[in-house]
Scaffold this active site. Structure first.
Site, short mmCIF file in Angstrom:
data_model
loop_
_atom_site.label_atom_id
_atom_site.label_comp_id
_atom_site.label_asym_id
_atom_site.label_seq_id
_atom_site.Cartn_x
_atom_site.Cartn_y
_atom_site.Cartn_z
N GLU A 120 -20.25 20.44 -15.35
CA GLU A 120 -20.59 21.17 -14.13
C GLU A 120 -22.04 20.96 -13.71
O GLU A 120 -22.64 21.81 -13.04
CB GLU A 120 -20.20 22.65 -14.26
CG GLU A 120 -18.71 22.80 -13.97
CD GLU A 120 -18.14 24.18 -14.10
OE1 GLU A 120 -18.72 24.99 -14.84
OE2 GLU A 120 -17.11 24.45 -13.45
N HIS A 146 -17.09 33.09 -18.50
CA HIS A 146 -15.72 33.48 -18.15
C HIS A 146 -15.49 34.97 -18.46
O HIS A 146 -14.81 35.30 -19.44
CB HIS A 146 -14.72 32.61 -18.92
CG HIS A 146 -14.76 31.15 -18.57
ND1 HIS A 146 -14.06 30.18 -19.24
CD2 HIS A 146 -15.44 30.49 -17.59
CE1 HIS A 146 -14.28 28.99 -18.70
NE2 HIS A 146 -15.13 29.15 -17.71
N HIS A 215 -11.35 31.47 -12.39
CA HIS A 215 -12.18 30.65 -13.27
C HIS A 215 -13.29 31.45 -13.96
O HIS A 215 -13.28 31.58 -15.17
CB HIS A 215 -12.74 29.45 -12.48
CG HIS A 215 -13.63 28.57 -13.28
ND1 HIS A 215 -14.16 27.40 -12.81
CD2 HIS A 215 -14.12 28.69 -14.54
CE1 HIS A 215 -14.91 26.84 -13.73
NE2 HIS A 215 -14.90 27.61 -14.79
#
Ligand code: 2HA
Ligand code: ZN
Length: 279
Positions: A120, A146, A215
């Site tokens: 990412e 998360h 997500h």
């Protein structure tokens, strides 16, 4: 102890907190920090070959970043024996620099064993770019994790930035004070894609916290404790909402009048587009 080793200690503490909260299973999550030249003083740097970013990011040209490695486990970044010696964590972390054109990067330190920066990297760099471009350079530390309850909300409810922010503000007194500019909501996009990165960049021109649908959450602050606090507070509100909803229809929420009073008392200026509606 070098400045980088000190910074890595705070990364270890943050990683420990994330993992113990259950927000960083296996290789979930990633983080980055925009480094100043002083942060690198005393650290021996190498120079790996340049690699294409696949994007042109002039706002971060010439800047250096500490980033977690692709596939690294937050659990392994916990502070452990070797504290103060940054080589201990050099497999799970690394430092990159961006070239003067803003289109390539190379590793200067870390990523031992052949790894590279998090998959990412695109959203991380674009969030940093957004804060620099909008003159909010104090923000250097980005956390992506998360958090269970926030993610659950995105499966249960149709959300927008307005609706998610109102829900969080209305379900926990802390929220409007901690994130007066609200919590951005982004539809599901492929993690690490240019599309996800661009959409996220736009949100962070204005806000310091966002939720990626189905997500996770991402936040930026001057340090990791601040970024952690943003996510922790939003996650707490989501948890309160889910518990209250499980008990039956939710019978009360903080009103616009109460939210306005909180903002006044704590001297924050909430996003008027969000505070002005609903309630
Ligand atoms: O790096 O959490 O979003 C693992 C992830 C990707
Ligand atoms: Zn993730």
């Amino acid at each position: 102890m070098t400045a980088l080793a000190k910074l890595i200690d705070t990364v270890g503490e943050t990683a420990r907190d994330l993992w113990r909260r259950g927000w960083a299973e296996r290789n979930a999550g990633n983080l980055s920090y925009r480094l100043s030249p002083e942060d690198l003083s005393g650290t021996e740097l190498g120079e790996e070959p340049w690699q294409e970013l696949g994007a042109h990011l002039p706002d971060v040209a010439g800047k250096a970043f500490l980033l977690t490695a692709t596939g690294s486990f937050f659990r392994n970044l916990e502070v452990r024996p070797g504290r103060g010696d940054e080589t201990v964590q050099s497999r799970d972390l690394g430092v990159i620099e961006i070239d003067e054109s803003g289109s390539r990067y190379r590793a200067l330190w870390g990523y031992q064993g052949g790894g590279g920066p998090t998959s990412e990297l695109p959203p991380h760099l674009r969030i940093h770019a957004a804060r620099i471009r909008t003159d909010q350079q104090k923000d250097r530390a980005i956390l992506h994790t998360h958090p269970t309850n926030l993610i659950a909300l995105t499966y249960a409810l149709p959300l927008t930035t307005h609706d998610l922010t109102r829900l969080l503000w209305e379900m926990h007194t802390e929220c409007i004070v901690v994130f007066p500019m609200g919590c951005g909501f982004l539809d599901w996009r492929l993690p690490g894609s240019e599309e996800q990165a661009r959409a996220t960049e736009k949100v962070f021109e204005k806000r310091t916290l966002a939720v990626w649908e189905q997500h996770g959450a991402v936040a930026i602050g001057p340090d990791f404790k601040t970024a952690f606090g943003l996510i922790e507070t939003a996650e707490k509100a989501a948890e309160i909402y889910l518990i209250a909803a499980a008990l039956g229809p939710i019978s009360c929420r903080l009103s616009t009048t109460q939210l306005t009073a909180l903002a006044e008392k704590f001297g924050v200026e909430p996003d008027p587009e969000i505070l002005g509606q609903g309630g």
